[in-house]
Design a protein around this motif. Structure first.
Motif, PDB file in Angstrom:
ATOM      1  N   GLU A   2      51.759  12.234  17.270  1.00 38.60           N
ATOM      2  CA  GLU A   2      52.176  13.587  16.928  1.00 38.60           C
ATOM      3  C   GLU A   2      51.917  13.883  15.453  1.00 38.60           C
ATOM      4  O   GLU A   2      51.499  14.990  15.085  1.00 38.60           O
ATOM      5  N   LEU A   3      52.125  12.860  14.599  1.00 35.52           N
ATOM      6  CA  LEU A   3      51.900  13.034  13.159  1.00 35.52           C
ATOM      7  C   LEU A   3      50.413  13.289  12.884  1.00 35.52           C
ATOM      8  O   LEU A   3      50.065  14.131  12.038  1.00 35.52           O
ATOM      9  N   TRP A   5      48.221  14.619  14.962  1.00 33.84           N
ATOM     10  CA  TRP A   5      47.920  15.964  15.444  1.00 33.84           C
ATOM     11  C   TRP A   5      48.430  17.019  14.461  1.00 33.84           C
ATOM     12  O   TRP A   5      47.734  18.008  14.192  1.00 33.84           O
ATOM     13  N   THR A   6      49.624  16.790  13.932  1.00 32.09           N
ATOM     14  CA  THR A   6      50.177  17.719  12.945  1.00 32.09           C
ATOM     15  C   THR A   6      49.307  17.771  11.693  1.00 32.09           C
ATOM     16  O   THR A   6      49.070  18.840  11.118  1.00 32.09           O
ATOM     17  N   GLY A   7      48.817  16.597  11.260  1.00 27.05           N
ATOM     18  CA  GLY A   7      47.944  16.538  10.094  1.00 27.05           C
ATOM     19  C   GLY A   7      46.639  17.272  10.319  1.00 27.05           C
ATOM     20  O   GLY A   7      46.136  17.966   9.429  1.00 27.05           O
ATOM     21  N   GLU A  10      47.287  20.939  10.189  1.00 29.41           N
ATOM     22  CA  GLU A  10      47.519  21.335   8.799  1.00 29.41           C
ATOM     23  C   GLU A  10      46.193  21.440   8.039  1.00 29.41           C
ATOM     24  O   GLU A  10      46.004  22.355   7.227  1.00 29.41           O
ATOM     25  N   ASN A 200      55.430  13.637   2.261  1.00 33.17           N
ATOM     26  CA  ASN A 200      54.707  14.679   2.998  1.00 33.17           C
ATOM     27  C   ASN A 200      53.502  14.065   3.718  1.00 33.17           C
ATOM     28  O   ASN A 200      52.353  14.283   3.334  1.00 33.17           O
ATOM     29  N   HIS A 202      52.232  14.605   6.654  1.00 28.15           N
ATOM     30  CA  HIS A 202      51.344  15.516   7.368  1.00 28.15           C
ATOM     31  C   HIS A 202      50.326  16.154   6.415  1.00 28.15           C
ATOM     32  O   HIS A 202      49.162  16.352   6.781  1.00 28.15           O
ATOM     33  N   ALA A 206      46.319  15.646   6.394  1.00 28.86           N
ATOM     34  CA  ALA A 206      45.427  16.802   6.356  1.00 28.86           C
ATOM     35  C   ALA A 206      44.352  16.612   5.292  1.00 28.86           C
ATOM     36  O   ALA A 206      43.159  16.870   5.526  1.00 28.86           O
TER      37      ALA A 206
END
Length: 232
Positions: A2-3, A5-7, A10, A200, A202, A206
Protein backbone atom coordinates in the motif's frame (compact mmCIF):
# COMPACT_ATOMS: atom_id res chain seq x y z
CA UNK A 1 2.44 -2.76 -0.90
CA UNK A 2 0.00 0.00 0.00
CA UNK A 3 2.90 2.35 0.80
CA UNK A 4 4.44 1.72 -2.64
CA UNK A 5 1.13 2.40 -4.35
CA UNK A 6 0.69 5.58 -2.31
CA UNK A 7 4.20 6.69 -3.30
CA UNK A 8 3.49 6.07 -6.97
CA UNK A 9 0.26 8.07 -6.81
CA UNK A 10 2.10 10.87 -5.02
CA UNK A 11 4.74 10.92 -7.75
CA UNK A 12 2.04 11.18 -10.43
CA UNK A 13 0.35 13.97 -8.47
CA UNK A 14 3.61 15.90 -8.23
CA UNK A 15 4.24 15.56 -11.96
CA UNK A 16 0.68 16.38 -13.06
CA UNK A 17 0.35 19.35 -10.72
CA UNK A 18 3.80 20.60 -11.82
CA UNK A 19 4.93 21.02 -8.23
CA UNK A 20 7.45 23.88 -8.42
CA UNK A 21 9.73 22.59 -5.65
CA UNK A 22 9.84 19.07 -7.07
CA UNK A 23 10.49 20.46 -10.54
CA UNK A 24 13.37 22.57 -9.20
CA UNK A 25 14.89 19.61 -7.34
CA UNK A 26 14.51 17.33 -10.35
CA UNK A 27 15.94 19.85 -12.82
CA UNK A 28 18.93 20.52 -10.54
CA UNK A 29 19.51 16.77 -10.22
CA UNK A 30 19.54 16.32 -14.00
CA UNK A 31 21.86 19.30 -14.52
CA UNK A 32 24.34 18.26 -11.84
CA UNK A 33 24.45 14.61 -12.92
CA UNK A 34 24.83 15.31 -16.63
CA UNK A 35 27.48 17.98 -16.11
CA UNK A 36 29.56 15.91 -13.68
CA UNK A 37 29.32 12.86 -15.96
CA UNK A 38 30.34 14.98 -18.94
CA UNK A 39 33.41 16.33 -17.13
CA UNK A 40 34.34 12.83 -15.95
CA UNK A 41 34.01 11.55 -19.51
CA UNK A 42 36.10 14.36 -20.99
CA UNK A 43 38.84 13.62 -18.44
CA UNK A 44 38.46 9.87 -18.05
CA UNK A 45 38.36 8.68 -21.67
CA UNK A 46 41.66 10.35 -22.73
CA UNK A 47 43.37 9.11 -19.56
CA UNK A 48 42.03 5.60 -20.20
CA UNK A 49 43.32 5.73 -23.79
CA UNK A 50 46.72 6.98 -22.63
CA UNK A 51 46.98 4.16 -20.09
CA UNK A 52 46.00 1.59 -22.71
CA UNK A 53 48.40 2.65 -25.47
CA UNK A 54 51.37 4.31 -23.76
CA UNK A 55 54.06 3.10 -21.39
CA UNK A 56 55.38 5.63 -18.89
CA UNK A 57 56.60 5.91 -15.33
CA UNK A 58 53.82 5.73 -12.78
CA UNK A 59 51.36 3.99 -15.11
CA UNK A 60 50.79 1.06 -12.73
CA UNK A 61 50.19 3.42 -9.82
CA UNK A 62 47.59 5.39 -11.80
CA UNK A 63 45.87 2.14 -12.79
CA UNK A 64 45.88 0.93 -9.19
CA UNK A 65 44.42 4.21 -7.92
CA UNK A 66 41.72 4.29 -10.63
CA UNK A 67 40.72 0.66 -10.05
CA UNK A 68 40.64 1.12 -6.28
CA UNK A 69 38.75 4.40 -6.72
CA UNK A 70 35.85 2.56 -8.32
CA UNK A 71 34.90 1.43 -4.83
CA UNK A 72 35.57 4.78 -3.15
CA UNK A 73 32.87 5.48 -0.54
CA UNK A 74 31.10 8.74 -1.47
CA UNK A 75 31.32 10.01 2.11
CA UNK A 76 35.12 9.79 1.90
CA UNK A 77 35.07 11.92 -1.27
CA UNK A 78 32.69 14.31 0.47
CA UNK A 79 34.97 14.57 3.49
CA UNK A 80 38.02 15.46 1.39
CA UNK A 81 36.11 17.98 -0.70
CA UNK A 82 34.77 19.56 2.49
CA UNK A 83 38.26 19.85 3.98
CA UNK A 84 39.65 21.44 0.83
CA UNK A 85 36.75 23.87 0.43
CA UNK A 86 36.40 24.75 4.11
CA UNK A 87 37.21 28.33 5.06
CA UNK A 88 40.60 27.32 6.42
CA UNK A 89 41.22 24.89 3.54
CA UNK A 90 43.42 25.41 0.47
CA UNK A 91 40.48 26.55 -1.65
CA UNK A 92 38.37 28.16 1.04
CA UNK A 93 38.56 31.54 -0.68
CA UNK A 94 36.45 30.16 -3.53
CA UNK A 95 33.49 29.88 -1.12
CA UNK A 96 32.17 26.83 -2.96
CA UNK A 97 31.23 24.77 0.08
CA UNK A 98 27.46 24.20 0.30
CA UNK A 99 27.05 25.14 -3.37
CA UNK A 100 26.25 23.20 -6.53
CA UNK A 101 29.91 23.49 -7.54
CA UNK A 102 30.92 21.44 -4.51
CA UNK A 103 28.41 18.72 -5.39
CA UNK A 104 29.73 18.58 -8.95
CA UNK A 105 33.32 18.24 -7.70
CA UNK A 106 32.34 15.42 -5.33
CA UNK A 107 30.45 13.59 -8.06
CA UNK A 108 33.38 13.93 -10.46
CA UNK A 109 35.67 12.41 -7.84
CA UNK A 110 33.43 9.35 -7.37
CA UNK A 111 32.72 8.83 -11.09
CA UNK A 112 36.10 9.65 -12.66
CA UNK A 113 37.81 6.39 -11.53
CA UNK A 114 34.97 4.44 -13.16
CA UNK A 115 35.39 6.29 -16.46
CA UNK A 116 39.16 5.84 -16.41
CA UNK A 117 39.11 2.13 -15.55
CA UNK A 118 36.33 1.12 -17.94
CA UNK A 119 37.73 3.28 -20.75
CA UNK A 120 41.11 1.63 -20.23
CA UNK A 121 39.46 -1.79 -20.49
CA UNK A 122 37.56 -0.75 -23.64
CA UNK A 123 40.72 0.39 -25.43
CA UNK A 124 42.73 -2.64 -24.26
CA UNK A 125 40.17 -4.91 -25.92
CA UNK A 126 41.15 -3.57 -29.36
CA UNK A 127 43.18 -6.46 -30.81
CA UNK A 128 46.66 -6.09 -32.30
CA UNK A 129 45.37 -6.85 -35.80
CA UNK A 130 43.03 -3.88 -35.71
CA UNK A 131 45.79 -1.63 -34.42
CA UNK A 132 48.08 -2.71 -37.29
CA UNK A 133 45.32 -2.02 -39.81
CA UNK A 134 44.82 1.46 -38.41
CA UNK A 135 48.56 2.15 -38.58
CA UNK A 136 48.71 0.81 -42.15
CA UNK A 137 46.17 3.44 -43.21
CA UNK A 138 48.69 6.10 -42.11
CA UNK A 139 46.01 8.38 -40.66
CA UNK A 140 46.66 11.72 -39.04
CA UNK A 141 46.53 11.91 -35.25
CA UNK A 142 42.92 13.20 -35.19
CA UNK A 143 41.90 10.46 -37.62
CA UNK A 144 43.64 7.81 -35.50
CA UNK A 145 41.84 9.11 -32.43
CA UNK A 146 38.45 8.84 -34.15
CA UNK A 147 39.22 5.32 -35.40
CA UNK A 148 40.19 4.11 -31.94
CA UNK A 149 37.11 5.74 -30.41
CA UNK A 150 34.98 4.00 -33.04
CA UNK A 151 36.51 0.63 -32.19
CA UNK A 152 36.00 1.12 -28.45
CA UNK A 153 32.60 2.82 -28.65
CA UNK A 154 30.62 -0.06 -27.13
CA UNK A 155 32.80 -0.21 -24.03
CA UNK A 156 32.95 3.57 -23.77
CA UNK A 157 29.17 3.85 -23.76
CA UNK A 158 29.07 1.25 -20.99
CA UNK A 159 31.64 3.31 -19.06
CA UNK A 160 29.53 6.47 -19.41
CA UNK A 161 26.41 4.61 -18.26
CA UNK A 162 28.26 3.27 -15.23
CA UNK A 163 29.54 6.73 -14.35
CA UNK A 164 26.10 8.25 -14.79
CA UNK A 165 24.58 5.57 -12.59
CA UNK A 166 27.12 6.31 -9.86
CA UNK A 167 26.35 10.04 -9.75
CA UNK A 168 22.59 9.51 -9.94
CA UNK A 169 22.72 7.23 -6.91
CA UNK A 170 25.17 9.38 -4.93
CA UNK A 171 23.85 10.88 -1.70
CA UNK A 172 26.51 10.87 1.02
CA UNK A 173 28.96 13.28 -0.59
CA UNK A 174 26.18 15.53 -1.92
CA UNK A 175 24.67 15.80 1.54
CA UNK A 176 28.06 16.56 3.11
CA UNK A 177 29.35 19.19 0.67
CA UNK A 178 26.01 20.60 -0.48
CA UNK A 179 24.15 20.83 2.80
CA UNK A 180 20.78 19.94 1.22
CA UNK A 181 19.74 23.61 1.12
CA UNK A 182 16.22 24.21 -0.19
CA UNK A 183 16.22 25.95 -3.55
CA UNK A 184 20.02 25.84 -3.78
CA UNK A 185 21.67 22.43 -3.37
CA UNK A 186 18.80 20.03 -2.70
CA UNK A 187 18.70 17.17 -5.20
CA UNK A 188 16.46 14.11 -5.37
CA UNK A 189 18.67 11.76 -3.34
CA UNK A 190 19.26 14.22 -0.50
CA UNK A 191 15.57 15.19 -0.53
CA UNK A 192 14.66 11.51 -0.14
CA UNK A 193 16.91 11.13 2.90
CA UNK A 194 15.37 14.24 4.44
CA UNK A 195 11.80 13.02 3.89
CA UNK A 196 12.62 9.62 5.39
CA UNK A 197 14.09 11.33 8.47
CA UNK A 198 10.81 13.25 8.77
CA UNK A 199 8.77 10.07 8.48
CA UNK A 200 7.26 11.07 5.12
CA UNK A 201 7.89 7.72 3.47
CA UNK A 202 5.25 8.22 0.77
CA UNK A 203 6.97 11.43 -0.39
CA UNK A 204 10.38 9.73 -0.30
CA UNK A 205 8.97 6.90 -2.42
CA UNK A 206 7.46 9.42 -4.83
CA UNK A 207 10.84 11.09 -5.25
CA UNK A 208 12.45 7.68 -5.74
CA UNK A 209 10.05 6.93 -8.61
CA UNK A 210 10.95 10.24 -10.24
CA UNK A 211 14.67 9.50 -9.82
CA UNK A 212 14.25 6.02 -11.32
CA UNK A 213 12.33 7.50 -14.25
CA UNK A 214 15.22 9.90 -14.92
CA UNK A 215 17.73 7.05 -14.69
CA UNK A 216 15.71 4.94 -17.13
CA UNK A 217 15.36 7.81 -19.62
CA UNK A 218 19.03 8.77 -19.60
CA UNK A 219 20.13 5.14 -19.82
CA UNK A 220 17.68 4.53 -22.67
CA UNK A 221 19.15 7.47 -24.59
CA UNK A 222 22.69 6.14 -24.12
CA UNK A 223 21.62 2.62 -25.10
CA UNK A 224 19.96 3.89 -28.27
CA UNK A 225 23.12 5.81 -29.14
CA UNK A 226 25.23 2.72 -28.42
CA UNK A 227 23.05 0.38 -30.51
CA UNK A 228 22.85 2.89 -33.35
CA UNK A 229 26.63 3.11 -33.56
CA UNK A 230 27.01 -0.66 -33.43
CA UNK A 231 24.56 -1.28 -36.25
CA UNK A 232 26.01 1.40 -38.56
Amino acid sequence: MELIWTGLLEALRMIISADSEVFQITWLTVQVCIFSTFISTVLGVPIGMLLAFKHFAGKKIILLVSHAGMGLPPVVAGLWVTMFLWRSGPFGEWQWLFTVNAIVIAQIIVSLPILISLSYSAFKKIDDGTRLQIKALAPTKPQSLLLYLKQAQFGLCAAIMAGLGRVLAEVGAAMMVGGNLQGQTRILTTAMVMEVSRGNFHIALALSFILMAIAFMLTFILLRFQQKDVTT
